[in-house]
Write an enzyme that holds these catalytic residues in place. Structure first.
Site: not given
Ligand code: ADP
Ligand code: MG
Ligand code: MG
Length: 533
Positions: A186-187, A209, A193-194, A190, A305
């Site tokens: 999905l994404g 995550k 992957e998610v 840092g 954030d």
């Molecule tokens: P980081 O802390 O490493 O930045 P994030 O929590 O922002 O990680 O997650 C990275 C990406 O994964 C997000 O930008 C989003 O696209 C996807 N993502 C994160 N959490 C969810 C969720 N609960 N449902 C769907 N997509 C998610």
């Molecule tokens: Mg983060």
């Protein structure tokens, strides 16, 4: 569109729809088979006998206590009243008084719960004083006080409590990657992957995550990872993503979170035609984010954030705050210092390295409301990439400009939230979030209904669409070579790897219907063989 992406998207869409077995494995009943009650002896000895935790807070515990009370006719009225009080706090004040006078204050109702009468006047008083407060708090407390005595004692000898122990036994089993089926990426974040991920036993969809162990070690992210996990475990709001499981695999640490399949607000503001959102959506999302922030602040957590990327939509169109990686819990009265966040959305006091408490989050909300209306952030045009020194200068001194899309109220709330002096900022004058909620900008929002999840979003994401980048556009994450994991890393992993989060796990079982299907007793409500000590 790439074939691989199409195949993966349609697999995800199909999984979300559930299909014949609601997405459950054909072996689901076997996976969730109750242990014989004799296997729960240890659990029975160690579980803390706290009425509120066992019978009110934990969803399955609450259901079983309720079922037990229904086996005792003299408790029926207590349960009826308790249920009624749970719903009534969601109504507006006129329905409120109607309910109160016509249902609770009639003599028959008082007879069924005799000493409730003495709380009647205090409820009416607080209702007149402030209809927003939970006026039935006292009545509820009284009912719980009664139920926590003899009924709770007797409950612990019942088959319903034994069944609760069986559920707890299932809940506490170790969690591994084999509990889940994985769908598309999905994404990327840092540390890893998610992935879209589905619990095999219940069919529930989540977002997993993953933090790559070697990356966490290389960048010394242990503290941050544990902090994020522990804060997520502590929060419990419909406006913040929930943690359902935390577990580890050979290569990663995994947090299993509420699935948010509607994409993030950045995508909706900038990638769906003309930048910006319609005002009904702006009010609604701003109000929900405001409730999420209030919940975090009540737990003394500063989020730090706030930006469109971190606000995610679910399949119904409600938002949740996500990514608590930079959030921090303050000990009472403490201030923090620390330049964290994303520069474009950073508050002046954060940039100038002053001490702060919750103020940066209200600044962040100001930036978010501005961006949802204007289609660009308040200090930067859409395609602009200013140097950080320039960006800092603008945040500290540039006057914010408002175009014709901003009503007087919208200008006023943005100016209030984007006040450079945190002492004068809206939300920081002593009443916290209440100052923001009562601003005329939110005139149309009924916050009590919103907090109860009773406001229908005007925009619902299309269930056939996958609101994220194509799989091939999300960079792959691979383990770093040359980072060696050892004994002391193992101790940190053990702290992280706590398995199911009780409240989320129990809600999952209830929401997927598994609880209802499995929680059966013997004929005529008798003790079934698996509960025979
Ligand atoms: P980081 O802390 O490493 O930045 P994030 O929590 O922002 O990680 O997650 C990275 C990406 O994964 C997000 O930008 C989003 O696209 C996807 N993502 C994160 N959490 C969810 C969720 N609960 N449902 C769907 N997509 C998610
Ligand atoms: Mg983060
Ligand atoms: Mg992020």
């Amino acid at each position: 569109m790439d074939i691989d992406n199409m195949v993966q998207n349609s697999a995800l869409v199909r999984a979300r729809e559930g299909g014949g077995n609601k997405g459950r494995s054909w072996r689901w009943k076997e996976m969730l088979r109750f242990p014989h009650i004799s296997e729960c002896r240890e659990l029975a000895k160690t579980i803390e006998r706290d009425y509120y935790d066992l019978c009110v807070y934990q969803p399955i515990g609450k259901k079983l206590f309720h079922l037990y009370c229904l086996t005792r006719p003299e408790l029926h009225n207590y349960m009826l009243l308790l249920d009624a009080l749970l719903c009534v706090h969601l109504l507006n004040s006129s329905c409120f008084s109607f309910f109160f006078y016509n249902f609770l204050c009639v003599p028959q109702a008082n007879q069924c719960v005799p000493s409730l009468a003495k709380h009647e006047q205090s409820c009416i008083n607080s209702l007149e004083l402030d209809p927003c407060e939970d006026v039935f708090h006292k009545c509820k407390e009284f009912l719980h006080e009664y139920l926590s005595q003899e009924p709770f004692t007797q409950y612990q000898f019942s088959m319903h409590f034994d069944r609760f122990l069986q559920w707890k036994h299932l809940e506490r089993r170790p969690i591994t990657k084999y509990n889940f089926r994985e769908y598309r990426l999905l994404g990327k974040g840092g540390f890893g992957e998610v992935w879209a991920s589905q619990v095999r036993a219940t069919g529930m969809m989540y977002a997993c995550k993953k933090l790559e162990k070697t990356h966490v070690k290389k960048w010394q992210g242990e503290h941050m990872a544990l902090n994020e996990k522990e804060l997520l475990e502590e929060v419990d709001s419909r406006f913040v993503v929930n943690l359902a499981y935390a577990y580890e695999t050979k290569h990663s640490l995994c947090m299993v979170l509420t699935m948010m399949s509607g994409g993030d607000l950045r995508f909706h503001i900038h990638n769906m035609g003309k930048p910006g959102l319609t005002m009904d959506r702006v009010y609604f999302y701003a109000a929900e984010v405001c409730c999420g922030l209030i919940h975090l602040h009540q737990k003394s957590i500063v989020y730090r954030d706030l930006k469109p990327e971190n606000i995610l939509l679910d399949d119904k169109g409600h938002i949740r705050i996500s990514d608590l990686g930079l959030a921090v819990k303050l000990e009472d009265g403490d201030l923090v210092q620390g330049r964290v966040g994303t520069l474009y959305y950073m508050a002046p006091e954060v940039i100038s390295k002053e001490k702060y408490n919750m103020s940066p989050d209200w600044w962040g909300l100001g930036c978010l409301i501005y961006e949802m209306i204007a289609g660009k952030s308040p200090f930067r045009d859409k395609s602009e990439r200013p140097k950080s020194s320039e960006m800092e200068k603008r945040i500290i001194s540039k006057t914010v400009e408002y175009n014709e899309k901003f009503s007087t109220d919208a200008v006023d709330i943005c100016n209030g939230l984007l006040n450079r002096n945190p002492k004068h900022r809206l939300g920081c004058q002593g009443l916290g979030g209440k100052e923001v909620k009562t601003h005329p900008f939110f005139r149309q929002i009924n916050f009590r209904m919103l907090e109860g999840g009773l406001v229908e979003p005007s925009f619902k994401p299309d269930p056939r669409l996958v609101y994220c980048d194509d799989v091939q556009d999300i960079e792959e994450f691979c383990a770093l070579r040359g980072v060696v994991l050892n004994q002391s890393d193992g101790e940190f992993y053990a702290k992280f790897n706590t398995g199911s989060v009780p409240r989320s796990w129990q809600n999952e079982l209830i929401d997927t219907g598994c609880f209802e299907e499995l929680n059966v007793f013997g004929p005529m409500g008798s003790r079934p063989p698996d509960l025979d000590w």
